[in-house]
Scaffold this active site. Structure first.
Site, mmCIF file in Angstrom:
data_model
loop_
_atom_site.group_PDB
_atom_site.id
_atom_site.type_symbol
_atom_site.label_atom_id
_atom_site.label_comp_id
_atom_site.label_asym_id
_atom_site.label_seq_id
_atom_site.Cartn_x
_atom_site.Cartn_y
_atom_site.Cartn_z
ATOM 1 N N ALA A 84 0.848 -1.201 0.000
ATOM 2 C CA ALA A 84 0.000 0.000 0.000
ATOM 3 C C ALA A 84 0.879 1.244 0.000
ATOM 4 O O ALA A 84 1.988 1.240 0.536
ATOM 5 C CB ALA A 84 -0.912 0.026 1.223
ATOM 6 N N GLU A 85 0.370 2.289 -0.604
ATOM 7 C CA GLU A 85 0.921 3.621 -0.375
ATOM 8 C C GLU A 85 0.356 4.079 0.968
ATOM 9 O O GLU A 85 -0.849 4.012 1.194
ATOM 10 C CB GLU A 85 0.487 4.580 -1.484
ATOM 11 C CG GLU A 85 1.076 4.267 -2.846
ATOM 12 C CD GLU A 85 2.531 4.692 -2.957
ATOM 13 O OE1 GLU A 85 3.006 5.427 -2.069
ATOM 14 O OE2 GLU A 85 3.195 4.292 -3.928
ATOM 15 N N ASP A 139 -6.269 1.966 11.226
ATOM 16 C CA ASP A 139 -7.323 2.611 12.013
ATOM 17 C C ASP A 139 -7.711 3.974 11.445
ATOM 18 O O ASP A 139 -8.737 4.544 11.831
ATOM 19 C CB ASP A 139 -6.905 2.758 13.475
ATOM 20 C CG ASP A 139 -5.639 3.586 13.682
ATOM 21 O OD1 ASP A 139 -5.027 4.022 12.693
ATOM 22 O OD2 ASP A 139 -5.253 3.779 14.853
ATOM 23 N N GLU A 140 -6.928 4.493 10.506
ATOM 24 C CA GLU A 140 -7.226 5.819 9.960
ATOM 25 C C GLU A 140 -8.507 5.849 9.142
ATOM 26 O O GLU A 140 -9.063 6.915 8.877
ATOM 27 C CB GLU A 140 -6.047 6.334 9.128
ATOM 28 C CG GLU A 140 -4.803 6.563 9.976
ATOM 29 C CD GLU A 140 -3.724 7.347 9.251
ATOM 30 O OE1 GLU A 140 -4.065 8.299 8.532
ATOM 31 O OE2 GLU A 140 -2.541 6.994 9.421
ATOM 32 N N TYR A 163 -5.149 9.166 1.623
ATOM 33 C CA TYR A 163 -4.628 7.861 2.034
ATOM 34 C C TYR A 163 -5.699 7.037 2.723
ATOM 35 O O TYR A 163 -5.988 5.903 2.315
ATOM 36 C CB TYR A 163 -3.431 8.037 2.974
ATOM 37 C CG TYR A 163 -3.147 6.798 3.799
ATOM 38 C CD1 TYR A 163 -2.856 5.577 3.184
ATOM 39 C CD2 TYR A 163 -3.184 6.837 5.193
ATOM 40 C CE1 TYR A 163 -2.612 4.433 3.940
ATOM 41 C CE2 TYR A 163 -2.936 5.695 5.948
ATOM 42 C CZ TYR A 163 -2.664 4.505 5.319
ATOM 43 O OH TYR A 163 -2.428 3.371 6.066
ATOM 44 N N ARG A 227 -1.886 9.202 19.328
ATOM 45 C CA ARG A 227 -1.974 7.941 18.595
ATOM 46 C C ARG A 227 -1.851 6.768 19.569
ATOM 47 O O ARG A 227 -1.239 6.888 20.632
ATOM 48 C CB ARG A 227 -0.857 7.845 17.534
ATOM 49 C CG ARG A 227 -0.912 8.950 16.474
ATOM 50 C CD ARG A 227 -2.122 8.813 15.592
ATOM 51 N NE ARG A 227 -2.193 9.823 14.549
ATOM 52 C CZ ARG A 227 -2.899 10.953 14.632
ATOM 53 N NH1 ARG A 227 -3.585 11.221 15.741
ATOM 54 N NH2 ARG A 227 -2.926 11.796 13.627
ATOM 55 N N HIS A 296 -5.127 17.033 9.694
ATOM 56 C CA HIS A 296 -4.414 16.198 10.662
ATOM 57 C C HIS A 296 -5.379 15.720 11.751
ATOM 58 O O HIS A 296 -5.859 16.512 12.553
ATOM 59 C CB HIS A 296 -3.258 16.996 11.277
ATOM 60 C CG HIS A 296 -2.247 16.156 11.992
ATOM 61 N ND1 HIS A 296 -1.141 16.688 12.607
ATOM 62 C CD2 HIS A 296 -2.168 14.805 12.180
ATOM 63 C CE1 HIS A 296 -0.430 15.714 13.146
ATOM 64 N NE2 HIS A 296 -1.035 14.569 12.908
#
Length: 336
Positions: A84-85, A139-140, A163, A227, A296
């Site tokens: 993945a990127e 998790d993003e 992303y 995080r 962000h």
């Protein structure tokens, strides 16, 4: 002997996983397919390069004909898909590569796997009854959290960067192949990984590298973004467990239960470096705050109860133990 295709195995998590997987599965042959972009480093695999059950192939998952050729040659019994990127900043600047690799590449792998393993919906070919596709995600895809709460497997998707949006799309494609075709798939969504072999661009390697080189240590915004940190070997153990014992069609969140903000991260690293590699001044004096990046996310935190209760997984490292091992590895890498 079963043969498994691992994509993106020259990257940070993939290379750590291949080493662990080969140690745990002496009856399985691994074919590592990696494009060797900036994030892939063949030197990450030096410690497995002579293993008789390991082979490396340089190639792109967007090349469907290559994937078909590999399936015909090796008769894969499984796919573990890391490729993945993954750099958020790069996705903001150049989102196209993320769409190509994370969405189209995942589709190619899934579709070729389905066609090779299945006759039709819910009809598995003889000899491939246990063939499984394991998709590695993040998790993003869940977006951002406030000061409280955790991401669970039931949390609605709300990606905030190109992303995370591309990873969310790939997760849904994997899900659809289970519900539409009855394909044997599992997905794992992890929190922020750290540990040996991580790319220099990431937060923790950047802090260590900048500190020992005497440069400014850049921290986004006010440094209060949070995080959940997961030591990479703990993640590898979880992936191996889900691949072997996870329930078909299910998603499992893998998190370290180690929420830390960036200020804490940089403070701990500098404190350890002050002890193990002292200079005239504390490394903390090099910390510099820089303009925050667009979109962000404030906080990520995973509820890992499902994999803990159903499969018996648990992280072995807390952040404080894992970061010591990580710093030691990078100091050796940088000959510092």
């Amino acid at each position: 002997m079963n043969t498994v295709l691992i994509t993106g195995g020259a990257g940070f998590i993939g290379s750590n996983f291949i080493k662990y997987f080969l140690q745990q599965n002496s009856d399985t042959k691994v074919i590592n397919l990696d494009k060797l972009t900036y994030a892939g480093d063949i030197s990450n695999l030096e410690d497995v390069s002579k293993n008789k059950n390991y082979s490396f192939i340089e190639g792109d998952i967007c090349n469907r004909s290559l994937i078909e050729e590999l399936f015909s040659k090796y008769h894969f019994q499984g796919v573990i898909h890391f490729a993945a990127e993954s750099h958020v900043d790069n996705s903001i600047k150049s989102p196209g590569a993320f769409i190509d690799t994370n969405i189209t590449g995942t589709f190619n792998l899934l579709d070729v796997s389905k066609n090779y393993w299945m006759v039709g919906p819910n009809q598995i070919k003889t000899g491939f009854e246990n063939a499984r596709f394991h998709h590695i995600s993040t998790d993003e895809v869940y977006g951002t959290l406030g000061e409280t709460g955790l991401f669970s497997e039931q949390t609605p998707y709300a990606p905030n960067s190109p992303y995370s949006a591309s990873k969310a799309a790939s997760d849904f494609i994997v899900r659809s192949y289970f519900h539409t075709y009855g394909m044997n798939v599992v997905t794992t969504n992890c929190s922020n990984n750290y540990g040996p072999k991580q790319h220099n661009e990431k937060l923790i390697p950047t802090i260590i590298r900048k500190a020992i080189s005497g440069e400014n240590i850049p921290i986004y915004g006010d440094g209060k973004n949070i995080r959940d940190w997961l030591y990479v070997l703990d993640h590898c153990k979880g992936i191996d467990l889900v691949y072997k014992t996870g329930k078909t069609g299910e998603t499992y969140n893998i998190g370290g239960r180690n929420e830390r903000d960036n200020l804490y991260i940089v403070d701990v690293i500098c404190t350890i470096l002050d002890k193990v590699r002292p200079e005239k001044k504390s490394y903390k004096e090099q910390i510099t705050f820089v303009k925050d990046r667009p979109g962000h996310d404030f906080r990520y935190a995973i509820d890992a109860s499902k994999i803990e209760k159903e499969l018996g997984w648990q992280a072995d490292e807390n952040f404080e133990s894992g970061i010591k091992k990580t710093i030691e590895w990078y100091l050796k890498k940088y000959n510092a």
